[in-house]
Design a protein around this motif. Structure first.
Motif, PDB file in Angstrom:
ATOM      1  N   THR A 199      75.375   6.737  66.097  1.00  0.00           N
ATOM      2  CA  THR A 199      75.452   7.991  66.838  1.00  0.00           C
ATOM      3  C   THR A 199      76.138   9.056  65.986  1.00  0.00           C
ATOM      4  OG1 THR A 199      75.598   6.787  68.925  1.00  0.00           O
ATOM      5  CG2 THR A 199      76.338   9.087  68.931  1.00  0.00           C
ATOM      6  N   GLY A 200      75.534  10.240  65.933  1.00  0.00           N
ATOM      7  CA  GLY A 200      76.098  11.311  65.121  1.00  0.00           C
ATOM      8  C   GLY A 200      75.598  11.305  63.692  1.00  0.00           C
ATOM      9  N   ALA A 201      74.616  10.437  63.390  1.00  0.00           N
ATOM     10  CA  ALA A 201      74.118  10.369  62.019  1.00  0.00           C
ATOM     11  C   ALA A 201      73.217  11.549  61.676  1.00  0.00           C
ATOM     12  CB  ALA A 201      73.366   9.050  61.810  1.00  0.00           C
ATOM     13  N   GLY A 202      72.714  12.282  62.699  1.00  0.00           N
ATOM     14  CA  GLY A 202      71.864  13.444  62.444  1.00  0.00           C
ATOM     15  C   GLY A 202      70.418  13.234  62.838  1.00  0.00           C
ATOM     16  N   LYS A 203      70.112  12.140  63.558  1.00  0.00           N
ATOM     17  CA  LYS A 203      68.721  11.835  63.903  1.00  0.00           C
ATOM     18  C   LYS A 203      68.148  12.875  64.874  1.00  0.00           C
ATOM     19  CE  LYS A 203      69.731   7.828  65.642  1.00  0.00           C
ATOM     20  NZ  LYS A 203      71.210   7.961  65.580  1.00  0.00           N
TER      21      LYS A 203
END
Length: 594
Positions: free
Chosen positions: A389-393
């Motif tokens: 979560t929060g990786a930019g997907k």
């Protein structure tokens, strides 16, 4: 004075200017009707003010003539009194109708503008501006303007003119009695100024309390599942009671203020009548004033103070409406962050080739989410994005669909920067399906045909069959005519998702983005959706964002993202063999199935 105070004053001045400009643009199309309303209110007021002067003439001239045996003056003045009353009544009724026409037309246009604006603004606005505040703009703020335009404005225009005409009429028949009225105006003006200052504060508090109450109600209703799941009913009820109590107290403060202002004006008015009667009676006794003029003067003085109360009460409505108009004008002044190109590049038939060239992105006042992303997705390829979560997907998905624009770099579709594509062309070529699978109130048919309202029944059924939804739709009470209610109340989560797939299938985009489209489903529901997913993805470019690797298994290519960067790229088999991050995710998923 501090710089902060200067900025606050400048912002207030700018807000007032913006509000007046908005009001001007709303009233401009009705200039002819406004002019006619002005003529009517002048005629109505003149008819009302003429009454006491005619009474004076009747008492001083017609009655002595009648005593002398001449009936003509009494008939003449009586007829004039009737004419004045009829003119005043008819003109006032016509004025109220004309003013209502103007106010309702203005409110209709304003409602339309607010609705169009909320649809026009970009996703960034809606992610930062709460739904409760938007609802408040469409309800309580517009209601405040309605109260002003429907009753307050018409009443105050009539009241002000009545006061002016009354004062002029009194001065013309007896300037000394007018001086008594002028002296009484000093305490009346001081009381009104005190009332205005206090009401400005109280009404602002009332509007703020009202907005907080609405926002709290909307947030609670929207998040009712979380409220009940975590047993927060008592807490939310306590918070709501606190906001409701603040609103109640704000209303009581306002009523208390009115309860002091109105009796104060009545007292000043009655004392003025007593003073005018005493002074005028003494002058009549001295032979310096006729009885008819004294009666007219008393009628004028009594009539003068009645409109002052309405003017004072109008200030309350005005303060409330002014604050509402500032909020509405601020909303209408918002500009989309994603703007239409000045000269769009036509894209009638998209192939679905997607490319991100050195894309950097950061949310407003936030950290950099994508530092420098290069990515090419050939037409027809199914690409899966995985990562924490929060990786930019999801950010990548929003850039491809152009819900946001890249801070730097280029997002291209078929070698055309998405900034250069007209929104209809882009939305026709790129469609996103989210985990919410939102269904609007209406029939199943209308929900499937959302992206193609002109689709035939055969095309709608073909789309439903393609994703495996036709069976459960025909089993519903009215088949494709079944009303799904708000948020799809009559269908399960898996069925809702299938209907959203049918909607996307019918739209036939070149690029399909699935953002956690199966994350809210249970295992049987996910299996049901997976069958429809195969038909949906066939022959088109697809970007799949998923935490469940069952959704990723059929992808041509997998990207593993971390902190906005691509750390692994390959087919599912290649990444599993590489024994890296994806392999660990895959192994954990396999263990969870055992």
């Amino acid at each position: 004075m501090s710089t902060t105070d200067d900025l606050t004053r400048d912002e207030s001045r700018e807000a007032r200017t913006r509000s007046l400009s908005l009001l001007g643009t709303l009233l401009r199309p009705h200039q002819r009707l406004l002019t006619w309303s002005g003529v009517l209110v002048i005629a109505s007021t003149a008819g009302q003010v003429a009454g006491p002067a005619l009474v004076a003439a009747t008492v001083d001239s017609a009655l002595p003539a009648l005593d002398a045996g001449r009936h003509g003056p009494l008939v003449t003045y009586g007829a004039l009194l009737v004419v004045a009353a009829v003119v005043a009544g008819l003109a006032n009724g016509a004025y109220v109708r004309a003013a209502a026409q103007i106010s309702q037309a203005v409110l209709l246009e304003l409602r339309r503008r607010v609705f169009r604006q909320t649809q026009r603004l970009s996703l960034e606005f809606h992610e930062s501006y709460t739904s409760g505040r938007i609802i408040s703009r469409q309800t309580s703020d517009l209601e405040a303007l309605r109260e002003l335009l429907d009753g307050g404005l018409t009443g105050v225009v009539s009241s002000v003119l009545s006061m002016v005409f009354t004062a002029v009429g009194l001065a013309l028949i007896d300037w000394r009695s007018a001086l008594v009225l002028a002296v009484a105006m000093v305490p009346a003006w001081l009381l009104t100024r005190w009332f205005q200052r206090r009401s400005q504060l109280f009404y602002r508090q009332q509007r703020t309390a009202s907005a907080r109450l609405i926002v709290k109600f909307v947030e609670t209703m929207t998040g009712m599942r979380a409220v009940q799941a975590f047993r927060r009913e008592a807490t939310t009820e306590h918070d709501y009671d606190r906001f409701a109590e603040e609103y109640r107290q704000a209303n009581l403060d306002t009523f208390s203020l009115n309860g002091r202002y109105q009796p104060g004006l009545v007292l000043i008015g009655n004392l003025t009548v007593v003073a005018a009667l005493a002074y005028g009676g003494w002058r009549v006794f001295q032979g310096d004033l006729t009885v008819g003029v004294l009666v007219a003067a008393l009628l004028y003085v009594k009539r003068f103070f009645q409109p002052i109360q309405q003017v004072g009460m109008f200030y309350n409505s005005f303060q409330s409406a002014a604050a509402a108009l500032e909020k509405l004008s601020a909303l209408l002044a918002e500009e989309p962050t994603v703007v239409e190109p000045a000269t769009p590049v036509p894209l009638r038939t998209a192939r679905g080739d997607v490319r991100l060239d050195h894309v950097t992105f950061r949310y407003p006042r936030g950290p950099v989410v994508l530092p420098d992303l290069d990515l090419h997705i050939p037409a027809g390829q199914t690409l899966a994005l995985v990562g924490t979560t929060g990786a930019g997907k999801s950010t990548l998905a929003k850039l491809v669909t152009r819900f946001y624009d890249a801070s730097s770099g280029h997002v291209r579709l078929d070698d055309v920067d998405v900034r250069d594509l007209a929104t209809p062309d882009l939305r026709r070529a790129v469609v996103m399906v989210t985990q919410e699978a939102y269904l609007f109130s209406g029939s199943v048919r209308e929900n499937i045909a959302l992206g193609r309202p002109d689709a035939t029944q055969a095309e709608i059924e073909a789309a439903a069959r393609a994703v495996g939804a036709h069976g459960f739709i025909t089993a519903m009470p009215d088949g494709y005519d079944t009303d799904v209610n708000k948020r799809g109340g009559r269908v399960s989560a898996g069925q809702r998702q299938l209907l959203s797939f049918a909607r996307a299938f019918l739209a036939n985009p070149a690029v399909l983005v699935l953002d956690e489209a199966t994350s809210s489903l249970d295992i049987p529901g996910e299996r049901l959706v997976q069958q429809g997913l195969k038909s949906l993805l066939a022959g088109r470019t697809a970007i799949i964002i998923a935490h469940r690797l069952s959704t990723v298994a059929g992808a041509d290519r997998v990207l593993v993202m971390e902190h906005g960067r691509i750390i692994e790229d390959g087919t599912p088999a290649q990444l599993i063999a590489a024994d890296g991050h994806y392999a660990r995710l895959h192994n954990a998923w396999q263990d969870s199935l055992v």
